[in-house]
Design an enzyme around this catalytic site. Structure first.
Site, PDB file in Angstrom:
ATOM      1  N   GLU A  84       0.805  -1.222   0.000  1.00 60.99           N
ATOM      2  CA  GLU A  84       0.000   0.000   0.000  1.00 60.99           C
ATOM      3  C   GLU A  84       0.840   1.275   0.000  1.00 60.99           C
ATOM      4  O   GLU A  84       0.303   2.366  -0.208  1.00 60.99           O
ATOM      5  CB  GLU A  84      -0.938  -0.008   1.209  1.00 60.99           C
ATOM      6  CG  GLU A  84      -2.045  -1.053   1.077  1.00 60.99           C
ATOM      7  CD  GLU A  84      -2.950  -1.121   2.288  1.00 60.99           C
ATOM      8  OE1 GLU A  84      -2.536  -0.676   3.373  1.00 60.99           O
ATOM      9  OE2 GLU A  84      -4.073  -1.629   2.158  1.00 60.99           O
ATOM     10  N   GLU A 115       7.006 -21.900   7.821  1.00 68.37           N
ATOM     11  CA  GLU A 115       7.363 -21.024   8.939  1.00 68.37           C
ATOM     12  C   GLU A 115       8.441 -21.632   9.835  1.00 68.37           C
ATOM     13  O   GLU A 115       9.035 -20.936  10.656  1.00 68.37           O
ATOM     14  CB  GLU A 115       6.127 -20.693   9.781  1.00 68.37           C
ATOM     15  CG  GLU A 115       5.573 -21.852  10.572  1.00 68.37           C
ATOM     16  CD  GLU A 115       4.418 -21.424  11.457  1.00 68.37           C
ATOM     17  OE1 GLU A 115       4.486 -21.677  12.668  1.00 68.37           O
ATOM     18  OE2 GLU A 115       3.444 -20.833  10.935  1.00 68.37           O
TER      19      GLU A 115
END
Length: 305
Positions: A84, A115
């Site tokens: 963004e 992960e």
């Protein structure tokens, strides 16, 4: 007793033990009540978040980057915040980067085992040639995700400033980084579902880091986003409106100023208020930290904003 038994993010919430029996409205009201705790948890870490803002702005001024590293929801939030920044602040895509365990496919689906690879986290930081101009923010609600720990260790070894954002304290992540941000929102309404309060708190903190740093390097004037290039009709209308309001000109003059400045609102505004051409306006901004207010005052000797 396992490590997970001591984690706040894995604890059961006594208020939601019968959440499956309260109906839709009861679920919404309970979740809303619990979400009220998020703001207080973020506020409690205001000083640490502000430190992260200052470190990030200082690295940006030196041409450095902000790099988020996370897995699952934490990784997605980092990628979202990074993605963004270009449309909001006209930053190059490489200025704020989000790394997620498992790569782009993990944005829409779970990548099993990704992960748990500390070595991959470290390798991805090394591949980016991270150095002392960068800030690396490890995001892990649990504070113990191996991928994130491997990344921040490698970043720290390379001289980068390291920040950890977790929802537990103490945490393994907090012990590894230069700055520990612990957003203690308490147990989730669904035990261990850290996409809920933990995710909301994390999103708030990331908003503050990027927005705060962008403000400090001159990407806004007051509460206005002024450092953007109007690439569509919505932004063209916004740019002209801002020029009309801030420079006190009519719409035709606003269009002329933007055209002369290559569509760059910040340059057009500085040029008009300082009474200089766009080239000198760019130089003024460069020498005054990108701040329109400071650049105009330096040239005119008076505040016009």
């Amino acid at each position: 007793m396992a490590l997970e038994d001591h984690l706040l993010t894995e604890a059961r919430n006594p208020r939601s033990t019968a959440i499956d029996a309260v109906g839709a409205l009861g679920i919404v009201e309970l979740m809303n009540d619990e979400d009220l705790k998020v703001v207080a948890a973020v506020r409690a870490e205001a000083a640490n978040i502000a430190q992260a803002v200052e470190w990030t702005a200082e690295r940006f001024r030196r041409g450095g980057r902000l790099i988020y590293v996370g897995a699952g929801t934490s990784g997605r939030l980092g990628v979202l915040d990074a993605s963004e920044c270009p449309p909001t602040f006209s930053t190059p895509p490489e200025m704020v980067v989000g790394l997620i365990a498992g790569g782009p496919p993990a944005l829409t689906r779970s990548i099993e085992g990704a992960e748990d690879r500390a070595d991959v986290g470290a390798a991805e930081i090394a591949a980016m040639n991270v150095d002392d101009r960068d800030v690396v923010v490890g995001i892990a609600s649990s504070g113990r995700t191996p991928y994130v720990l491997g990344a921040v260790r490698e970043a720290k070894r390379r001289g980068a400033a390291t920040v950890g954002i977790a929802c537990n304290r103490p945490s393994l992540l907090g012990a590894e980084v230069d700055l520990d941000v612990a957003l203690l929102v308490g147990p989730e309404v669904i035990a261990g579902s850290t996409r809920l309060k933990s995710g909301t708190a994390t999103k708030m903190a990331l908003n503050m880091i990027t927005t705060g740093a962008m403000i400090l390097i001159g990407k806004t004037l007051g509460d206005r986003m002024i450092d953007f290039t109007p690439v569509n009709e919505k932004l063209r209308i916004r740019a002209r409106r801002m020029l009309r309001e801030l420079a006190e000109v009519d719409d035709a003059r606003a269009g002329e100023l933007l055209a002369a400045s290559g569509g760059r609102l910040k340059v057009a505004l500085t040029a008009h208020l300082a009474g200089v051409d766009p080239e000198e306006a760019e130089a003024l901004l460069e020498s005054h930290g990108g701040q329109v207010r400071r650049a105009v005052e330096a040239k005119t000797g008076a505040s016009r904003l």
